[in-house]
Design a protein around this motif. Structure first.
Motif, short mmCIF file in Angstrom:
data_model
loop_
_atom_site.label_atom_id
_atom_site.label_comp_id
_atom_site.label_asym_id
_atom_site.label_seq_id
_atom_site.Cartn_x
_atom_site.Cartn_y
_atom_site.Cartn_z
N MET A 1 0.84 -1.19 0.00
CA MET A 1 0.00 0.00 0.00
C MET A 1 0.88 1.25 0.00
SD MET A 1 -3.32 -0.63 2.41
CE MET A 1 -2.40 -1.08 3.87
N ASN A 2 0.45 2.24 -0.75
CA ASN A 2 1.17 3.51 -0.88
C ASN A 2 2.44 3.42 -1.72
OD1 ASN A 2 -0.71 4.93 0.66
ND2 ASN A 2 0.36 4.46 2.58
N MET A 3 2.63 2.31 -2.42
CA MET A 3 3.80 2.21 -3.29
C MET A 3 3.67 3.07 -4.54
SD MET A 3 6.54 0.72 -2.36
CE MET A 3 6.33 1.59 -0.83
N LYS A 4 2.53 3.74 -4.69
CA LYS A 4 2.42 4.78 -5.73
C LYS A 4 3.36 5.94 -5.41
CE LYS A 4 -1.38 7.44 -3.64
NZ LYS A 4 -2.72 8.01 -3.87
N PHE A 5 3.77 6.04 -4.13
CA PHE A 5 4.68 7.10 -3.71
C PHE A 5 6.12 6.84 -4.14
CE2 PHE A 5 1.77 8.02 0.16
CZ PHE A 5 0.95 8.82 -0.62
N ASP A 6 6.39 5.68 -4.76
CA ASP A 6 7.78 5.31 -5.05
C ASP A 6 8.37 6.11 -6.21
OD1 ASP A 6 9.86 3.85 -4.01
OD2 ASP A 6 9.56 2.12 -5.33
N MET A 7 7.60 7.01 -6.75
CA MET A 7 8.14 7.89 -7.80
C MET A 7 8.36 9.31 -7.28
SD MET A 7 5.18 9.54 -8.02
CE MET A 7 5.43 10.61 -9.41
N ALA A 8 8.30 9.49 -5.95
CA ALA A 8 8.44 10.82 -5.37
C ALA A 8 9.81 11.44 -5.65
CB ALA A 8 8.19 10.77 -3.87
N GLY A 9 10.84 10.61 -5.78
CA GLY A 9 12.17 11.14 -6.11
C GLY A 9 12.17 11.87 -7.43
N SER A 10 11.50 11.29 -8.43
CA SER A 10 11.46 11.92 -9.75
C SER A 10 10.61 13.19 -9.73
CB SER A 10 10.91 10.94 -10.79
OG SER A 10 9.59 10.53 -10.46
N SER A 11 9.50 13.17 -9.00
CA SER A 11 8.66 14.37 -8.95
C SER A 11 9.36 15.50 -8.20
CB SER A 11 7.31 14.06 -8.28
OG SER A 11 7.46 13.83 -6.91
N THR A 12 10.21 15.13 -7.23
CA THR A 12 10.97 16.13 -6.46
C THR A 12 11.95 16.87 -7.35
OG1 THR A 12 10.74 14.89 -4.39
CG2 THR A 12 12.58 16.43 -4.54
N VAL A 13 12.76 16.12 -8.10
CA VAL A 13 13.74 16.79 -8.95
C VAL A 13 13.08 17.48 -10.13
CG1 VAL A 13 15.68 15.31 -8.28
CG2 VAL A 13 14.29 14.66 -10.24
N TYR A 14 11.96 16.91 -10.61
CA TYR A 14 11.26 17.59 -11.71
C TYR A 14 10.71 18.94 -11.24
CZ TYR A 14 7.79 19.21 -14.95
OH TYR A 14 7.07 20.02 -15.79
N ALA A 15 10.11 18.96 -10.05
CA ALA A 15 9.55 20.21 -9.54
C ALA A 15 10.63 21.27 -9.35
CB ALA A 15 8.82 19.95 -8.22
N ALA A 16 11.80 20.85 -8.86
CA ALA A 16 12.91 21.79 -8.71
C ALA A 16 13.36 22.31 -10.08
CB ALA A 16 14.08 21.11 -8.00
N PHE A 17 13.46 21.41 -11.05
CA PHE A 17 13.83 21.79 -12.43
C PHE A 17 12.81 22.78 -12.98
CE2 PHE A 17 13.16 21.24 -16.97
CZ PHE A 17 14.44 21.36 -17.49
N ARG A 18 11.54 22.48 -12.80
CA ARG A 18 10.45 23.31 -13.30
C ARG A 18 10.51 24.71 -12.70
NH1 ARG A 18 5.20 24.91 -11.97
NH2 ARG A 18 3.58 24.44 -13.53
N ALA A 19 10.74 24.77 -11.39
CA ALA A 19 10.81 26.07 -10.71
C ALA A 19 11.99 26.89 -11.22
CB ALA A 19 10.91 25.87 -9.21
N VAL A 20 13.13 26.25 -11.36
CA VAL A 20 14.34 26.94 -11.83
C VAL A 20 14.12 27.50 -13.23
CG1 VAL A 20 16.72 26.58 -12.60
CG2 VAL A 20 15.98 25.72 -10.38
N ALA A 21 13.52 26.69 -14.11
CA ALA A 21 13.27 27.13 -15.49
C ALA A 21 12.29 28.29 -15.52
CB ALA A 21 12.76 25.95 -16.32
N LYS A 22 11.21 28.20 -14.74
CA LYS A 22 10.21 29.26 -14.74
C LYS A 22 10.73 30.54 -14.07
CE LYS A 22 5.91 26.93 -15.54
NZ LYS A 22 4.47 27.17 -15.44
N LEU A 23 11.67 30.37 -13.14
CA LEU A 23 12.29 31.53 -12.51
C LEU A 23 13.36 32.16 -13.40
CD1 LEU A 23 12.69 30.15 -8.87
CD2 LEU A 23 11.21 32.05 -9.56
N GLY A 24 13.82 31.39 -14.40
CA GLY A 24 14.86 31.88 -15.29
C GLY A 24 16.20 32.06 -14.61
#
Length: 506
Positions: free
Chosen positions: A291-314
């Protein structure tokens, strides 16, 4: 929510609800008189203070942390005084948490609130206080309700920040506000990905949604490697995890290049484990652990969100983001324990436990990231249950091959008030990950030091002496209800702010 700065304000912006802070101070004991806790409200305007003092029960309000007192001005405006306790003890994380509690309290009852911002400024640091206040409010307003037939929508839509600060500071404060909202929005995107059901967020769907989300952002290029491309890349370890899946593996490769690149522009690679669901493979997890193993991709969403923020911040840093996406399922093609598989870097791995799969995906992704010639690599993964044994479920483990890099990340974690602690990778851990019949094995000889041994395994796939740090977020990726701005259940979005701060200062 919509946030509006109202500088050089001389009156309340809202006739609906005004939020003011209150503090508590201690009067030391003198003679027979006992120590007293009394209200500190010298920052209130004369009319507000007079109205408050005209109410008999106001003497009971001392401004203690979380204490509340509501009263009405003669024109009908409702004033909510919120206690922040001893101001000398309140830090930005405390402000962030109290702002979250305020939001949770107001969003069911009020459409608009005017905040007397000056009373929430700590240590005369208006920019840092604005950041903490807005982060707490925005992150607390997050809901994952897309699958509910009846949604409990927040009423709170408009937040006006009234301040006596001169309008000459408008540009700087607006920039802080805008930047904060980009980061909190990115955290919301990451939370949505992690919270989504695994029967919906297959690896192929995940890849498509990431590309759709980042499409059109200035400076970003993207490509996706499917099974055929991963075979050409000789990513045997990644493919071994995908072998039992009905869905194609996806390696999402994103690159953000700032508009002005110089010889001093740093290039940082972010690598994320994207296991959209993990059954454990043939080393099947017990039902409760699945149960909750849908969370096993949180590492990828973490780095993607950081990447996304950096790109949008320029921001002026080049960032490569590598996301390894698959599920770990069981069928007649699934990898069996005792299998020996070769990685992209040519090293053979004895797979003794198919539930130690994240490190196999990361191994090939790390080797691939090295070929992009970054100045440093940071990977993020819900990699080991052992990190919870070491650090509990509230602290992120960090390991790596370069003290200077880990220290910089730890500094960013401290700056953003996120918990992170360094674990060692000693020589004996490297030795324990060697196999008698292959170059490496994917689990150690004992369960002790499991997080560091996993990192020792990964270090074999970082080449060319590239500084590398590994973040094990298994403990903090979800259900961090001890922080008021995180959901009690579901994705936390923690460590994203740390990564953005690190990249900002690279």
């Amino acid at each position: 929510m919509k946030f509006t700065l109202n500088l050089a304000a001389k009156e309340f912006s809202s006739s609906n609800l005004v939020l003011i802070s209150a503090f508590q101070k201690t009067i030391p004991a003198k003679g027979k008189a006992k120590e007293q806790q009394v209200l500190a409200n010298t920052h209130w305007s004369k009319d507000v203070k007079a109205k408050f003092e005209s109410i008999k029960t106001s003497s009971n309000f001392t401004g203690s942390l979380g204490d509340k007192f509501t009263f009405h001005l003669d024109n009908g405006t409702t004033v909510l005084a919120y206690g922040l306790g001893d101001k000398t003890k309140l830090d930005f994380e405390g402000l962030r948490n109290e702002a979250a509690k305020i939001t949770t309290m107001l969003q069911a009852t009020h459409k608009e609130v005017a905040i007397q911002f000056d009373g929430f400024v700590l240590k005369s640091k208006s920019e840092e206080s604005l950041n903490a206040l807005v982060e707490g409010m925005e992150l607390a307003s997050y809901k994952f309700d897309r699958h509910l037939s009846k949604k409990n929508e927040s009423k709170l839509k408009d937040v006006i920040l009234d301040s006596s600060i001169k309008k000459t500071s408008a540009k700087k404060l607006q920039s802080v506000l805008d930047s904060t909202l980009i980061v909190t929005e990115s955290i919301g995107v990451a939370r949505d990905f992690v919270n989504e059901a695994p029967n919906i967020l297959r690896s192929t769907v995940y890849a498509k949604q990431v590309l759709a989300d980042i499409k059109g952002v200035k400076g970003v290029k993207s490509k996706v490697l499917g099974k055929a491309e991963l075979k050409k890349e000789k990513m045997g370890l990644f493919l071994s995890v995908n072998a039992g899946s009905a869905y194609e593996p996806q390696l999402v490769h994103l690159t953000y290049t700032p508009s002005k690149v110089t010889k001093n522009t740093k290039h940082i690679a972010l690598v994320g484990k994207g296991l959209v669901f993990d059954t454990g493979g043939y080393s099947l997890k017990p039902g409760g652990s699945m149960m909750n193993m849908k969370f096993d991709m949180a590492g990828s969403s973490t780095v993607y969100a950081a990447f996304r923020a950096v790109a949008k911040l320029g921001l002026n840093v080049k960032v490569t983001c590598i996301l390894g996406m698959t599920d770990n399922a069981v069928n007649e093609h699934a990898t069996m324990p005792d299998s020996i598989v070769k990685g992209r870097n040519g090293m053979s791995v004895e797979i003794l436990n198919t539930d130690a799969e994240g490190r196999l995906v990361l191994a090939d992704c790390l080797d691939y990231a090295c070929d992009q010639k970054p100045d440093a690599i940071i990977d993020s993964a819900t990699l080991t249950g052992a990190v919870l044994v070491s650090l509990g479920n509230q602290v992120c483990g960090i390991m790596g091959n370069n003290k200077k890099l880990t220290d910089k990340i730890l500094k960013s974690a401290k700056t953003t008030d996120e918990y992170m602690w360094e674990l060692p990778i000693i020589k004996e851990f490297h030795e324990d990950m060697k196999s008698p019949i292959a170059d490496l094995k994917n689990i150690g000889g004992s369960s002790f030091g499991g997080s560091s041994k996993a990192a020792a395994f990964l270090s074999n796939f970082v080449k060319n002496d590239i500084p590398w740090a590994h973040l094990d977020i298994a403990g903090i990726g979800d259900s961090q209800g001890h922080k008021a701005y995180c959901p009690a259940k579901g994705a936390s979005g923690l460590i994203i702010r740390t990564l953005v701060d690190f990249l900002k200062n690279s």
